[in-house]
Design a protein around this motif. Structure first.
Motif, mmCIF file in Angstrom:
data_model
loop_
_atom_site.group_PDB
_atom_site.id
_atom_site.type_symbol
_atom_site.label_atom_id
_atom_site.label_comp_id
_atom_site.label_asym_id
_atom_site.label_seq_id
_atom_site.Cartn_x
_atom_site.Cartn_y
_atom_site.Cartn_z
ATOM 1 N N TYR A 1 54.926 43.834 43.588
ATOM 2 C CA TYR A 1 54.417 44.890 42.717
ATOM 3 C C TYR A 1 53.018 44.537 42.225
ATOM 4 C CZ TYR A 1 53.862 47.673 38.459
ATOM 5 O OH TYR A 1 53.369 48.495 37.475
ATOM 6 N N LEU A 2 52.829 43.279 41.824
ATOM 7 C CA LEU A 2 51.519 42.856 41.320
ATOM 8 C C LEU A 2 50.501 42.679 42.444
ATOM 9 C CD1 LEU A 2 52.764 40.253 38.675
ATOM 10 C CD2 LEU A 2 51.791 42.509 38.219
ATOM 11 N N ARG A 3 50.962 42.345 43.656
ATOM 12 C CA ARG A 3 50.044 42.147 44.786
ATOM 13 C C ARG A 3 49.549 43.463 45.393
ATOM 14 N NH1 ARG A 3 49.496 37.194 47.488
ATOM 15 N NH2 ARG A 3 49.019 38.254 49.440
ATOM 16 N N ASP A 4 50.149 44.557 45.004
ATOM 17 C CA ASP A 4 49.801 45.850 45.603
ATOM 18 C C ASP A 4 48.382 46.248 45.182
ATOM 19 O OD1 ASP A 4 49.617 48.370 46.615
ATOM 20 O OD2 ASP A 4 51.433 49.145 45.651
ATOM 21 N N PRO A 5 47.421 46.320 46.121
ATOM 22 C CA PRO A 5 46.045 46.675 45.752
ATOM 23 C C PRO A 5 45.910 48.115 45.270
ATOM 24 C CG PRO A 5 46.282 46.601 48.137
ATOM 25 C CD PRO A 5 47.564 46.068 47.570
ATOM 26 N N ALA A 6 46.907 48.950 45.541
ATOM 27 C CA ALA A 6 46.863 50.311 45.025
ATOM 28 C C ALA A 6 47.259 50.370 43.557
ATOM 29 C CB ALA A 6 47.795 51.213 45.844
ATOM 30 N N GLU A 7 47.846 49.288 43.042
ATOM 31 C CA GLU A 7 48.267 49.244 41.650
ATOM 32 C C GLU A 7 47.340 48.389 40.789
ATOM 33 O OE1 GLU A 7 50.649 50.867 40.212
ATOM 34 O OE2 GLU A 7 51.651 51.764 41.931
ATOM 35 N N PHE A 8 46.878 47.251 41.325
ATOM 36 C CA PHE A 8 46.098 46.306 40.538
ATOM 37 C C PHE A 8 44.835 45.899 41.298
ATOM 38 C CE2 PHE A 8 50.395 45.956 38.994
ATOM 39 C CZ PHE A 8 50.247 45.887 37.619
ATOM 40 N N PRO B 1 51.574 36.298 43.078
ATOM 41 C CA PRO B 1 51.312 37.696 42.726
ATOM 42 C C PRO B 1 49.846 38.095 42.818
ATOM 43 C CG PRO B 1 51.562 36.387 40.744
ATOM 44 C CD PRO B 1 51.829 35.466 41.903
ATOM 45 N N THR B 2 48.915 37.131 42.863
ATOM 46 C CA THR B 2 47.498 37.467 42.948
ATOM 47 C C THR B 2 47.198 38.102 44.303
ATOM 48 O OG1 THR B 2 46.991 35.597 41.505
ATOM 49 C CG2 THR B 2 45.157 36.556 42.731
ATOM 50 N N PRO B 3 46.429 39.178 44.349
ATOM 51 C CA PRO B 3 46.181 39.886 45.617
ATOM 52 C C PRO B 3 45.615 38.985 46.696
ATOM 53 C CG PRO B 3 45.489 41.238 43.775
ATOM 54 C CD PRO B 3 45.857 39.904 43.205
ATOM 55 N N SER B 4 45.806 39.426 47.939
ATOM 56 C CA SER B 4 45.469 38.601 49.103
ATOM 57 C C SER B 4 43.977 38.354 49.252
ATOM 58 C CB SER B 4 46.009 39.272 50.373
ATOM 59 O OG SER B 4 45.457 40.579 50.507
ATOM 60 N N GLN B 5 43.114 39.193 48.663
ATOM 61 C CA GLN B 5 41.684 38.972 48.823
ATOM 62 C C GLN B 5 41.249 37.639 48.235
ATOM 63 O OE1 GLN B 5 40.812 42.302 45.815
ATOM 64 N NE2 GLN B 5 39.013 41.017 45.668
ATOM 65 N N GLN B 6 42.033 37.086 47.288
ATOM 66 C CA GLN B 6 41.715 35.790 46.715
ATOM 67 C C GLN B 6 42.612 34.699 47.266
ATOM 68 O OE1 GLN B 6 39.363 34.676 44.973
ATOM 69 N NE2 GLN B 6 40.084 32.733 44.124
ATOM 70 N N THR B 7 43.869 35.012 47.591
ATOM 71 C CA THR B 7 44.846 33.971 47.932
ATOM 72 C C THR B 7 45.254 33.970 49.391
ATOM 73 O OG1 THR B 7 46.671 35.456 47.368
ATOM 74 C CG2 THR B 7 45.771 34.092 45.598
ATOM 75 N N GLY B 8 44.867 34.979 50.170
ATOM 76 C CA GLY B 8 45.339 35.053 51.540
ATOM 77 C C GLY B 8 46.760 35.581 51.587
ATOM 78 N N THR B 9 47.503 35.169 52.588
ATOM 79 C CA THR B 9 48.869 35.663 52.754
ATOM 80 C C THR B 9 49.790 35.024 51.723
ATOM 81 O OG1 THR B 9 49.325 33.929 54.370
ATOM 82 C CG2 THR B 9 48.541 36.051 55.210
#
Length: 722
Positions: free
Chosen positions: A447-454, A539-547
């Motif tokens: 839920y937190l990783r969803d780029p459409a939400e956060f 939970p941090t989006p993939s643009q910073q953490t990858g997969t």
């Protein structure tokens, strides 16, 4: 002499009000300068008000003098002529103000060594003094002089600074002195003379202002000691945070030697760690700290020393919080270029460590403590990993709620938003169809990783409430600390024992290992599963953490009803993470309107409070209107002497000189210069009536309607002159 006493009382009021900031700014930084400025400005005000009837002229002259004194004192090092502004002195004072503002944002009170802060205090107090003196002395409205003084009180009130009872008493005494010295002794003398043996009353009357002052003080004490505590005990239907609370609820910042946001915002990335023997994918994130205590805005890593801390004496000693089976090891050599903290970086798997002498291990926190190295020195140590089996099916069968967890791992901050955060957590897992603790944790992560939400960004907006997690869930913008903290609080709302880990992502690969830069600073949540131990989620989006981790994929194939869609590769992160958030329909936002209390009972309570507030406003309005109308109606009923004294006050304000020796006929003659013809005639008739009642052989009584008409006509005749 009277003007000096009034001005001195106002100056004392300003000094005692400014002293309320003594716990924020050292007294030595502003008190001597402020006393000198007030003495000089007060002398000018007293001298000018004794020579002119104009209200604003003395204030403007005092403002020019005070500005010149402040300018001359604080720019004495650069000004060609102290007190005379020039380009150099203005630029210097501008820089001094900027430095002062920046200083207040980074230094804890009390401030003791910043001259610019002292200048701001002196300038603010001087402006408040001029306004208070203008109202109390110039306009003869002493009660309203407290309004500009409240600006000085706003500083300690908003910043929640402590003000002692002695200072409160001194400030109250100064305000009473302003009221007392502003009472007109001439009018009291006239009243005594008129009501004496030769007057109509035949007995001496006590002036009204001491009685009014005492009554006001008594009412204020009752309100402060009785009504205020009762009002404070009433339930609050809407969460309203004071500025003092919001000032304490800062961003979710970590009190560490390693400040993640500072590292993330560095313009040039600095290489801090290198390692050999593993690739970044094999190594995974390295943590230095874990933390469990969160107060709603700040993580606290301070923990008392316990007997559980173990010395690391053997390279074969397995370092892990709980017993696990030892597997075949994989070794990595880690070199820290500049050790900034007293913890060594550890991978999130059971391990053995070849560490320097004096190293100790805290199994409760899973931290490896080492004596702090010299600044600029490097440290190399070897870690051997013994990996666990973190199979999703195994985690699915593990229930964190089945074991007795430490209370701090389930604790939620008492900010008033725990119920709202818990409702959101339950809504997330219900929407995901989660049936086990593992599936719940996975639903929270995705839920937190969803780029459409956060949206991931290092630019964090200001606080709106006392809970940083609630702010983030509504603002939906933040960096790893916000994402990790939010998942921990959501997980705890579901009774999942969790904490936050602080360290670095594995960085980029090299020929023989990898290198970690300062921009790889990171925070992530850990949830405890029986039999497996602490398990990392991302939970941090993939643009910073990858997969996401292998054991916590973004799409759980076995829980997805349509496998074909689950096999499709997920879309890469959008180049502009702002756009998806903007395209999300507002009605789909689960937090939209969540700040408003829900439920029929809360709505009813809110309506009752609004009705009560409206009733209070209407009651106050009716009371004020009744007092005003009653005062106008009873203007003549009180007798001719009170109405005459009120008329004298109006004439004095208009410029007519009235003394204790002035007869009614002399006052009527002097009033021709400030009244129109109708007002002048009314004043003459009024004066003759006063003489008749005071000195006539026969006792006469003027009708109250006639007295009221004279007073109103005289007041209307003064209006154009004013």
């Amino acid at each position: 002499m009277i003007g000096l006493a009034r001005t001195a009382a106002v100056a004392a009021l300003i000094l005692t009000s400014t002293a309320t900031m003594s716990s924020l700014v050292a007294v030595s930084l502003w008190a001597p300068e402020l006393v000198i400025v007030l003495v000089l400005v007060s002398a000018v005000l007293v001298a000018l008000r004794s020579r002119t009837r104009r209200v604003l002229v003395p204030t403007l002259a005092a403002l020019v003098l005070g500005t010149a004194v402040v300018h001359g004192w604080y720019s004495r090092q650069v000004a060609a002529v102290p007190g005379v502004p020039d380009a150099d002195s203005i630029a210097y004072l501008d820089r001094l103000v900027r430095e002062a503002i920046a200083h207040t944002q980074v230094v804890l009170p009390p401030i003791t060594d910043q001259e610019g802060v002292g200048m701001l205090v002196v300038a603010g107090a001087l402006l408040a003094f001029l306004l208070a003196e203008l109202v109390a002395v110039g306009c003869r409205a002493p009660v309203w002089s407290m309004v500009p003084v409240l600006a000085l009180w706003c500083v300690p009130v908003l910043l929640d600074a402590r003000v002692g009872p002695v200072l409160l008493a001194a400030n109250g005494a100064a305000f009473l002195a302003v009221l007392a010295t502003s009472a007109a002794p001439q009018r009291a003398a006239r009243a005594t003379r008129a009501d004496g043996p030769g007057g109509s009353g035949g007995r001496r009357r006590v002036p009204a202002w001491p009685i009014a002052t005492g009554a006001s003080l008594a009412v204020s004490l009752v309100l402060a000691l009785v009504v205020a505590p009762s009002m404070a005990a009433l339930p609050n239907p809407v969460r309203i945070h004071t500025p003092a609370e919001l000032g304490q609820a800062q961003f979710t910042r970590l009190e560490l030697g390693l400040d993640l946001r500072d590292d993330l915002l560095r313009r040039s990335e600095e290489e801090v760690i290198t390692y050999t023997g593993m690739s970044p994918q094999e190594l995974g994130p390295l943590h230095a700290y874990t933390m469990t205590e969160f107060d709603g805005s700040t993580w606290d890593r301070r923990r008392e020393a316990t007997d559980e801390v173990l010395p690391v004496e053997d390279e074969r000693q397995l370092l892990w919080p709980e017993p696990v089976s030892r597997t075949s090891g994989e070794s990595v050599t880690i070199t820290v270029g500049d050790l900034r903290q007293d913890r060594l970086l550890l991978p999130g798997e059971p391990r053995t460590v070849s560490a320097p002498d004096g190293t100790s291990y805290d199994p409760g926190a899973d931290e490896l403590q080492v004596d702090r190295a010299e600044p600029g020195s490097s440290l190399t140590y070897e870690v051997t990993l013994h990996r666990r089996d973190l199979d999703p099916q195994l985690l699915r069968r593990s229930d964190p709620r089945a074991e007795q967890a430490e209370p701090e791992l389930l604790e939620l901050p008492g900010t008033g938003y725990a119920e709202d955060i818990g409702d959101l957590a339950r809504e997330i897992v219900e929407d995901a169809g989660a049936e086990t603790a593992y599936e719940e944790a996975l639903a929270l992560q995705n839920y937190l990783r969803d780029p459409a939400e956060f949206t991931y960004t290092e630019s964090v907006t200001g606080v709106r409430t006392t809970d940083a997690v609630w702010d983030f869930l509504n603002d939906r913008r933040g960096y790893c600390v916000q994402f990790a903290t939010t998942m921990v609080m959501l997980a705890r709302s579901l009774d999942l024992p969790s904490r936050i880990a602080i360290g670095y992502l594995p960085g980029s690969g090299t020929d023989d290992g990898g290198a970690i830069g300062s921009h790889s600073a990171h925070a992530w949540p850990q949830i405890h599963f029986p039999g497996s131990g602490w398990v990392r989620f991302e939970p941090t989006p993939s643009q910073q953490t990858g997969t996401a981790p292998e054991w916590a994929p973004e799409q759980d194939e076995e829980q997805t009803e349509e496998p074909a869609e689950a096999q499709e590769p997920s879309a890469p992160p959008a180049e502009d993470p702002e756009e998806p958030a903007e395209e999300t329909p507002e009605e789909d936002d689960p937090q939209a309107g969540a700040e408003t209390p829900s439920g029929g009972a809360r709505s009813a309570d809110l309506q009752q409070w609004w009705a009560l507030a409206a009733a209070l406003v209407l009651s106050l309005g009716a009371a004020v209107a009744s007092l005003w109308l009653g005062r106008r109606a009873a203007l003549g009923r009180a007798g001719i002497e009170p109405a005459w004294r009120r008329t004298l006050v109006r004439l004095e304000r208009a410029g007519v000189e009235v003394t204790a020796q002035s007869t009614p006929r002399a006052i009527a003659h002097a009033g021709h210069g400030v009244l129109d013809p109708a007002g002048a005639r009314a004043l003459e008739e009024f004066a003759r009536a006063v003489e008749a009642e005071r000195y006539g052989r026969e006792q006469t009584q003027t009708p109250s309607e006639q007295i009221t008409g004279w007073v109103r006509t005289i007041g209307a005749g003064l209006t154009p002159t004013r």
